[in-house]
Scaffold this motif. Structure first.
Motif, PDB file in Angstrom:
ATOM      1  N   ASP A   1       0.853  -1.193   0.000  1.00 57.79           N
ATOM      2  CA  ASP A   1       0.000   0.000   0.000  1.00 57.79           C
ATOM      3  C   ASP A   1       0.888   1.242   0.000  1.00 57.79           C
ATOM      4  N   ARG A   2       0.356   2.333  -0.592  1.00 56.29           N
ATOM      5  CA  ARG A   2       1.130   3.571  -0.668  1.00 56.29           C
ATOM      6  C   ARG A   2       1.053   4.382   0.629  1.00 56.29           C
ATOM      7  N   HIS A   3       0.181   3.969   1.566  1.00 51.80           N
ATOM      8  CA  HIS A   3       0.086   4.647   2.870  1.00 51.80           C
ATOM      9  C   HIS A   3       0.824   3.845   3.930  1.00 51.80           C
ATOM     10  N   ARG A   4       1.922   4.430   4.451  1.00 52.45           N
ATOM     11  CA  ARG A   4       2.730   3.766   5.486  1.00 52.45           C
ATOM     12  C   ARG A   4       1.879   3.393   6.693  1.00 52.45           C
ATOM     13  N   ARG A   5       0.983   4.314   7.089  1.00 51.80           N
ATOM     14  CA  ARG A   5       0.173   4.080   8.296  1.00 51.80           C
ATOM     15  C   ARG A   5      -0.731   2.852   8.143  1.00 51.80           C
ATOM     16  N   LEU A   6      -1.324   2.706   6.971  1.00 51.45           N
ATOM     17  CA  LEU A   6      -2.206   1.544   6.759  1.00 51.45           C
ATOM     18  C   LEU A   6      -1.404   0.247   6.827  1.00 51.45           C
ATOM     19  N   VAL A   7      -0.205   0.255   6.261  1.00 50.56           N
ATOM     20  CA  VAL A   7       0.635  -0.956   6.270  1.00 50.56           C
ATOM     21  C   VAL A   7       1.009  -1.297   7.710  1.00 50.56           C
TER      22      VAL A   7
ATOM     23  N   SER B   1       0.967 -15.549   9.782  1.00 49.91           N
ATOM     24  CA  SER B   1       2.415 -15.434   9.595  1.00 49.91           C
ATOM     25  C   SER B   1       2.845 -15.575   8.134  1.00 49.91           C
ATOM     26  N   ASN B   2       1.896 -15.781   7.218  1.00 47.72           N
ATOM     27  CA  ASN B   2       2.297 -15.952   5.810  1.00 47.72           C
ATOM     28  C   ASN B   2       1.938 -14.725   4.946  1.00 47.72           C
ATOM     29  N   ILE B   3       1.915 -13.549   5.586  1.00 43.19           N
ATOM     30  CA  ILE B   3       1.674 -12.306   4.839  1.00 43.19           C
ATOM     31  C   ILE B   3       2.890 -11.403   5.018  1.00 43.19           C
ATOM     32  N   THR B   4       3.410 -10.862   3.922  1.00 39.49           N
ATOM     33  CA  THR B   4       4.483  -9.878   3.991  1.00 39.49           C
ATOM     34  C   THR B   4       3.948  -8.578   3.422  1.00 39.49           C
ATOM     35  N   ALA B   5       4.016  -7.497   4.228  1.00 37.98           N
ATOM     36  CA  ALA B   5       3.442  -6.212   3.800  1.00 37.98           C
ATOM     37  C   ALA B   5       4.543  -5.210   3.480  1.00 37.98           C
ATOM     38  N   PHE B   6       4.328  -4.427   2.436  1.00 42.99           N
ATOM     39  CA  PHE B   6       5.298  -3.439   1.983  1.00 42.99           C
ATOM     40  C   PHE B   6       4.624  -2.078   1.836  1.00 42.99           C
ATOM     41  N   THR B   7       5.394  -1.005   2.076  1.00 39.47           N
ATOM     42  CA  THR B   7       4.925   0.331   1.739  1.00 39.47           C
ATOM     43  C   THR B   7       5.559   0.703   0.404  1.00 39.47           C
ATOM     44  N   GLY B   8       4.744   1.141  -0.546  1.00 38.98           N
ATOM     45  CA  GLY B   8       5.296   1.532  -1.831  1.00 38.98           C
ATOM     46  C   GLY B   8       4.197   1.726  -2.854  1.00 38.98           C
ATOM     47  N   ASP B   9       4.596   2.107  -4.064  1.00 41.09           N
ATOM     48  CA  ASP B   9       3.649   2.256  -5.164  1.00 41.09           C
ATOM     49  C   ASP B   9       3.464   0.882  -5.819  1.00 41.09           C
ATOM     50  N   GLY B  10       2.313   0.278  -5.538  1.00 44.92           N
ATOM     51  CA  GLY B  10       2.063  -1.081  -6.007  1.00 44.92           C
ATOM     52  C   GLY B  10       1.801  -1.189  -7.492  1.00 44.92           C
TER      53      GLY B  10
ATOM     54  N   ARG C   1     -17.136  -0.578  -7.574  1.00 46.09           N
ATOM     55  CA  ARG C   1     -16.725   0.789  -7.312  1.00 46.09           C
ATOM     56  C   ARG C   1     -15.609   0.786  -6.274  1.00 46.09           C
ATOM     57  N   PHE C   2     -14.423   1.160  -6.703  1.00 50.36           N
ATOM     58  CA  PHE C   2     -13.247   1.174  -5.832  1.00 50.36           C
ATOM     59  C   PHE C   2     -12.618   2.561  -5.786  1.00 50.36           C
ATOM     60  N   VAL C   3     -11.833   2.825  -4.741  1.00 52.82           N
ATOM     61  CA  VAL C   3     -11.024   4.046  -4.724  1.00 52.82           C
ATOM     62  C   VAL C   3      -9.958   3.891  -5.810  1.00 52.82           C
ATOM     63  N   PRO C   4      -9.439   5.019  -6.321  1.00 50.62           N
ATOM     64  CA  PRO C   4      -8.499   4.920  -7.445  1.00 50.62           C
ATOM     65  C   PRO C   4      -7.106   4.439  -7.038  1.00 50.62           C
ATOM     66  N   LEU C   5      -6.441   3.797  -7.975  1.00 43.54           N
ATOM     67  CA  LEU C   5      -5.017   3.496  -7.863  1.00 43.54           C
ATOM     68  C   LEU C   5      -4.292   4.818  -8.122  1.00 43.54           C
ATOM     69  N   VAL C   6      -3.507   5.258  -7.145  1.00 45.88           N
ATOM     70  CA  VAL C   6      -2.849   6.566  -7.237  1.00 45.88           C
ATOM     71  C   VAL C   6      -1.345   6.342  -7.328  1.00 45.88           C
ATOM     72  N   GLU C   7      -0.684   7.128  -8.182  1.00 39.83           N
ATOM     73  CA  GLU C   7       0.763   6.955  -8.340  1.00 39.83           C
ATOM     74  C   GLU C   7       1.549   7.494  -7.158  1.00 39.83           C
TER      75      GLU C   7
END
Ligand code: SAH
Length: 217
Positions: free
Chosen positions: A110-116, A129-138, A206-212
């Protein structure tokens, strides 16, 4: 049963009924969703509505998707137990947790550090334990972890992003909402074959937009 246990059992039955009545019929998907407490992913004011089949606001002006849509997207991915799955748009982490019950490993970005950060806390609390989360532009995917058996995008793109298509294995499946912001979008299933890509339109969403780019928070 105590009143409280009865409430929980009834709430769970209603939740599963809503999923089935909206077309989530795959037994493995229903079981995976039954095991993930959506209430753990909704904080504050809206927590008491976590078991309704409705999207709800989360931090950073984003939304946790409607459970039946989570179910339909998960079902469309036809995940096998050994699959490695990429999710773009961690949000609350709820969808990643559902995927984690079906796949070998889930990478979510996700592009939001706080959400991650908050999603990682919830994964730890639930013992996932089988999820790896990253902050970045997906929209660039995760080149270091590619290729993926399955890719799920949970924000709307104008077109299926090229880097994500490139990171999909042959016989891999990607599900992505396609369309303009603030308009009705179409959920598209992309299958990669030896010869190229096959596209199938599944339904309106209906989804929120993918933002760069990375967000400030
Ligand atoms: N799957 C989430 C809901 C996602 S809402 C859940 O289960 O709760 C869409 C998310 O996509 C938002 O959190 C938003 O920050 C994220 N997003 C939008 N553009 C993005 C991008 N380019 N890269 C990564 N995440 C993005």
């Amino acid at each position: 049963m105590t009143d409280r246990a009865e409430d929980i059992a009834e709430r769970k039955m209603r939740f599963l009924y809503a999923l089935r009545s909206k077309g989530v019929t795959d037994g493995r998907v229903l079981t995976a969703m039954e095991r993930v407490d959506r209430g753990a992913f909704v904080r504050g004011l809206f927590a008491e509505r976590a078991y309704e089949d409705t999207p709800l606001p989360i931090a950073c002006g984003q939304t946790i998707s409607q459970p039946s849509i989570v179910g339909l997207m998960t079902q469309a991915l036809a995940i096998a137990p050994r699959d490695r799955v990429l999710e773009v748009g961690t949000g609350s982490g709820y969808q990643a947790a559902v995927l984690a019950g079906l796949a070998r490993r889930v990478y979510t970005i996700d592009r939001h550090r706080r959400l991650v950060r908050e999603a990682e806390e919830t994964f730890r609390t639930l013992g996932l334990s089988n999820i790896t989360a990253f902050t970045g532009d997906g929209s660039h995917g995760l080149p270091d972890q590619a290729p993926f058996d399955r890719i799920l995008v949970t924000a709307a793109a104008e077109d299926p992003p090229g880097p994500l298509l490139a990171q999909l294995k042959v016989d891999g499946i990607m599900v992505v909402p396609v369309g303009q912001t603030d308009a009705v979008q179409t959920l598209v299933k992309v299958v990669r074959t030896e010869a190229g890509f096959e596209y199938e339109e599944l339904r309106s969403v209906r989804f929120v937009p993918l933002v760069e780019g990375l967000a400030a928070d």
